[in-house]
Write a protein that holds these residues in place. Structure first.
Motif, PDB file in Angstrom:
ATOM      1  N   SER A   1       0.833  -1.197   0.000  1.00 55.57           N
ATOM      2  CA  SER A   1       0.000   0.000   0.000  1.00 55.57           C
ATOM      3  C   SER A   1       0.869   1.250   0.000  1.00 55.57           C
ATOM      4  N   LEU A   2       1.920   1.218   0.816  1.00 46.06           N
ATOM      5  CA  LEU A   2       2.861   2.347   0.836  1.00 46.06           C
ATOM      6  C   LEU A   2       3.543   2.508  -0.519  1.00 46.06           C
ATOM      7  N   LEU A   3       3.915   1.384  -1.135  1.00 42.88           N
ATOM      8  CA  LEU A   3       4.539   1.434  -2.456  1.00 42.88           C
ATOM      9  C   LEU A   3       3.625   2.130  -3.458  1.00 42.88           C
ATOM     10  N   SER A   4       2.352   1.782  -3.465  1.00 46.73           N
ATOM     11  CA  SER A   4       1.404   2.410  -4.390  1.00 46.73           C
ATOM     12  C   SER A   4       1.369   3.916  -4.206  1.00 46.73           C
ATOM     13  N   ASN A   5       1.251   4.337  -2.949  1.00 48.85           N
ATOM     14  CA  ASN A   5       1.167   5.769  -2.686  1.00 48.85           C
ATOM     15  C   ASN A   5       2.471   6.486  -3.003  1.00 48.85           C
ATOM     16  N   LEU A   6       3.599   5.809  -2.821  1.00 45.87           N
ATOM     17  CA  LEU A   6       4.881   6.429  -3.160  1.00 45.87           C
ATOM     18  C   LEU A   6       5.070   6.527  -4.668  1.00 45.87           C
ATOM     19  N   VAL A   7       4.494   5.601  -5.424  1.00 47.51           N
ATOM     20  CA  VAL A   7       4.536   5.708  -6.887  1.00 47.51           C
ATOM     21  C   VAL A   7       3.804   6.973  -7.336  1.00 47.51           C
ATOM     22  N   VAL A   8       2.619   7.208  -6.761  1.00 46.61           N
ATOM     23  CA  VAL A   8       1.862   8.417  -7.103  1.00 46.61           C
ATOM     24  C   VAL A   8       2.644   9.659  -6.677  1.00 46.61           C
ATOM     25  N   PHE A   9       3.188   9.621  -5.467  1.00 47.97           N
ATOM     26  CA  PHE A   9       3.985  10.757  -4.989  1.00 47.97           C
ATOM     27  C   PHE A   9       5.173  11.035  -5.909  1.00 47.97           C
ATOM     28  N   ALA A  10       5.905   9.996  -6.275  1.00 41.44           N
ATOM     29  CA  ALA A  10       7.091  10.176  -7.117  1.00 41.44           C
ATOM     30  C   ALA A  10       6.712  10.765  -8.472  1.00 41.44           C
ATOM     31  N   ALA A  11       5.608  10.298  -9.029  1.00 39.88           N
ATOM     32  CA  ALA A  11       5.163  10.824 -10.316  1.00 39.88           C
ATOM     33  C   ALA A  11       4.834  12.312 -10.206  1.00 39.88           C
ATOM     34  N   TYR A  12       4.135  12.695  -9.143  1.00 38.37           N
ATOM     35  CA  TYR A  12       3.786  14.098  -8.960  1.00 38.37           C
ATOM     36  C   TYR A  12       5.005  14.941  -8.631  1.00 38.37           C
ATOM     37  N   ALA A  13       5.960  14.390  -7.908  1.00 41.70           N
ATOM     38  CA  ALA A  13       7.184  15.130  -7.605  1.00 41.70           C
ATOM     39  C   ALA A  13       7.942  15.450  -8.897  1.00 41.70           C
ATOM     40  N   LEU A  14       7.977  14.496  -9.816  1.00 39.26           N
ATOM     41  CA  LEU A  14       8.621  14.745 -11.111  1.00 39.26           C
ATOM     42  C   LEU A  14       7.830  15.754 -11.931  1.00 39.26           C
ATOM     43  N   LEU A  15       6.509  15.642 -11.908  1.00 37.10           N
ATOM     44  CA  LEU A  15       5.685  16.591 -12.643  1.00 37.10           C
ATOM     45  C   LEU A  15       5.850  18.006 -12.092  1.00 37.10           C
ATOM     46  N   ALA A  16       6.035  18.117 -10.772  1.00 38.36           N
ATOM     47  CA  ALA A  16       6.195  19.437 -10.166  1.00 38.36           C
ATOM     48  C   ALA A  16       7.467  20.124 -10.649  1.00 38.36           C
ATOM     49  N   LEU A  17       8.467  19.330 -10.993  1.00 35.69           N
ATOM     50  CA  LEU A  17       9.689  19.924 -11.547  1.00 35.69           C
ATOM     51  C   LEU A  17       9.447  20.483 -12.942  1.00 35.69           C
ATOM     52  N   ALA A  18       8.613  19.780 -13.706  1.00 42.15           N
ATOM     53  CA  ALA A  18       8.330  20.221 -15.075  1.00 42.15           C
ATOM     54  C   ALA A  18       7.259  21.300 -15.118  1.00 42.15           C
ATOM     55  N   VAL A  19       6.301  21.215 -14.185  1.00 45.16           N
ATOM     56  CA  VAL A  19       5.189  22.169 -14.162  1.00 45.16           C
ATOM     57  C   VAL A  19       5.076  22.729 -12.737  1.00 45.16           C
ATOM     58  N   PRO A  20       5.932  23.661 -12.377  1.00 49.30           N
ATOM     59  CA  PRO A  20       5.910  24.173 -10.997  1.00 49.30           C
ATOM     60  C   PRO A  20       4.678  25.000 -10.652  1.00 49.30           C
ATOM     61  N   GLN A  21       3.994  25.538 -11.673  1.00 47.67           N
ATOM     62  CA  GLN A  21       2.811  26.360 -11.404  1.00 47.67           C
ATOM     63  C   GLN A  21       1.720  25.540 -10.726  1.00 47.67           C
ATOM     64  N   GLY A  22       1.285  25.972  -9.569  1.00 49.17           N
ATOM     65  CA  GLY A  22       0.214  25.298  -8.843  1.00 49.17           C
ATOM     66  C   GLY A  22       0.644  24.064  -8.094  1.00 49.17           C
TER      67      GLY A  22
ATOM     68  N   ALA B   1      -8.497  23.460  -4.636  1.00 53.90           N
ATOM     69  CA  ALA B   1      -8.633  24.161  -3.360  1.00 53.90           C
ATOM     70  C   ALA B   1      -7.635  25.296  -3.308  1.00 53.90           C
ATOM     71  N   SER B   2      -7.937  26.272  -2.488  1.00 48.79           N
ATOM     72  CA  SER B   2      -7.015  27.381  -2.287  1.00 48.79           C
ATOM     73  C   SER B   2      -7.117  27.855  -0.849  1.00 48.79           C
ATOM     74  N   ALA B   3      -6.077  28.534  -0.390  1.00 54.67           N
ATOM     75  CA  ALA B   3      -6.068  29.051   0.967  1.00 54.67           C
ATOM     76  C   ALA B   3      -7.227  30.020   1.163  1.00 54.67           C
ATOM     77  N   GLY B   4      -7.836  29.947   2.330  1.00 57.87           N
ATOM     78  CA  GLY B   4      -8.960  30.821   2.630  1.00 57.87           C
ATOM     79  C   GLY B   4     -10.307  30.156   2.495  1.00 57.87           C
ATOM     80  N   MET B   5     -10.368  29.038   1.754  1.00 55.75           N
ATOM     81  CA  MET B   5     -11.641  28.314   1.660  1.00 55.75           C
ATOM     82  C   MET B   5     -12.014  27.777   3.037  1.00 55.75           C
ATOM     83  N   ALA B   6     -13.315  27.819   3.334  1.00 53.52           N
ATOM     84  CA  ALA B   6     -13.777  27.418   4.664  1.00 53.52           C
ATOM     85  C   ALA B   6     -13.382  25.986   5.005  1.00 53.52           C
ATOM     86  N   LEU B   7     -13.566  25.083   4.036  1.00 50.11           N
ATOM     87  CA  LEU B   7     -13.249  23.682   4.298  1.00 50.11           C
ATOM     88  C   LEU B   7     -11.752  23.495   4.525  1.00 50.11           C
TER      89      LEU B   7
END
Length: 261
Positions: free
Chosen positions: A113-134, A217-223
């Motif tokens: 289960s941890l492996l699955s979630n780390l795969v998603v995390f790793a993919a997003y970490a790489l995407l964040a390098l290519a698309v830092p906006q947001g 989501a953005s900062a300031g939203m009630a939830l």
């Protein structure tokens, strides 16, 4: 099976290694990785065709709302079914106390289960390098992956027990139905930190710019502002306690079970 696992009273680490060896050529590990990929790939596609939108976290929400519960249920059921296919011979003749063997199964499924979630995390970490906006920070994304693993961990001992006691279909569909019902019905749960299935869909909003509904989501939203550090800590503590209680109950049942003998 490893030599260490064959020794009477073998260590817990040896039992976990033996469990991993039993499924290294089987479905559990492949499921854990393969099912984690579709929604990160969707995020990559959105970033490629519409870079002005920035990095989108709705696909991550779809992962933990839909495919992550399916993955946890299938992994637990296939691990349990591996012994059932062999008439539980490996489980009964391994020289490891049944309670310890159960703990090893729980630990191995949690690792997947941890492996699955780390795969998603790793993919997003790489995407964040290519698309830092947001993009959220890497520590925040890692925290989300770890929190999701903990919040959904109750499905592992529940799925293992139901698969061994009532069959693979029960082991898959009962925990999955509970998880989906209480996560999709998050707005109707009065105190979400006390309900791990609901916490699974609420916790990521504390770390990622996405609402439980999948909307940005953005900062300031009630939830967003309503989810405090105390709520996060309490939700994780309750989730871990529930998983531990279910794991202990399952170990007690297995050590006393006459059905497998």
């Amino acid at each position: 099976m490893s030599r260490c696992a064959m020794k009477p009273g073998g260590s817990f680490a040896a039992a976990v290694r033996a469990e991993a060896l039993k499924s290294r050529h089987g479905a559990p590990a492949r499921l854990a990785v393969a099912l984690a990929l579709p929604f990160p790939l969707l995020a990559a596609y959105i970033a490629a065709v519409a870079p002005d939108l920035g990095l989108q976290y709705s696909p991550w929400n779809y992962w933990y709302a839909l495919l992550m519960p399916v993955t946890s249920a299938l992994v637990a059921a296939t691990v349990a079914n591996g012994d059932a296919r062999m008439g539980n011979r490996a489980l009964l003749s391994g020289g490891v106390p049944l309670a310890r063997a159960w703990g090893a199964k729980v630990a191995w499924c949690l690792a997947l289960s941890l492996l699955s979630n780390l795969v998603v995390f790793a993919a997003y970490a790489l995407l964040a390098l290519a698309v830092p906006q947001g993009a959220a920070s890497v520590p925040a994304m890692l925290a989300a992956a770890l929190a999701l693993t903990a919040a959904s961990s109750w499905m592992v001992p529940a799925g293992l027990f139901l698969s061994m006691r009532a069959g693979m279909l029960a082991g898959v569909f009962v925990p999955l139905a509970v998880q989906l019902a209480l996560s999709f019905g998050w707005s109707a749960v009065p105190f979400w930190p006390a309900c791990p299935p609901t916490a699974t869909i609420m916790l990521p909003t504390a770390f990622l710019p996405v609402l439980p509904s999948g909307e940005p989501a953005s900062a300031g939203m009630a939830l967003v502002e309503s989810i405090g550090a105390g709520d996060v800590a309490l939700a994780l503590a309750i989730a871990c306690l529930l998983t531990a209680a279910l794991a202990i109950a399952g170990a007690t049942w297995l050590s006393r079970s006459e059905e497998l003998r």
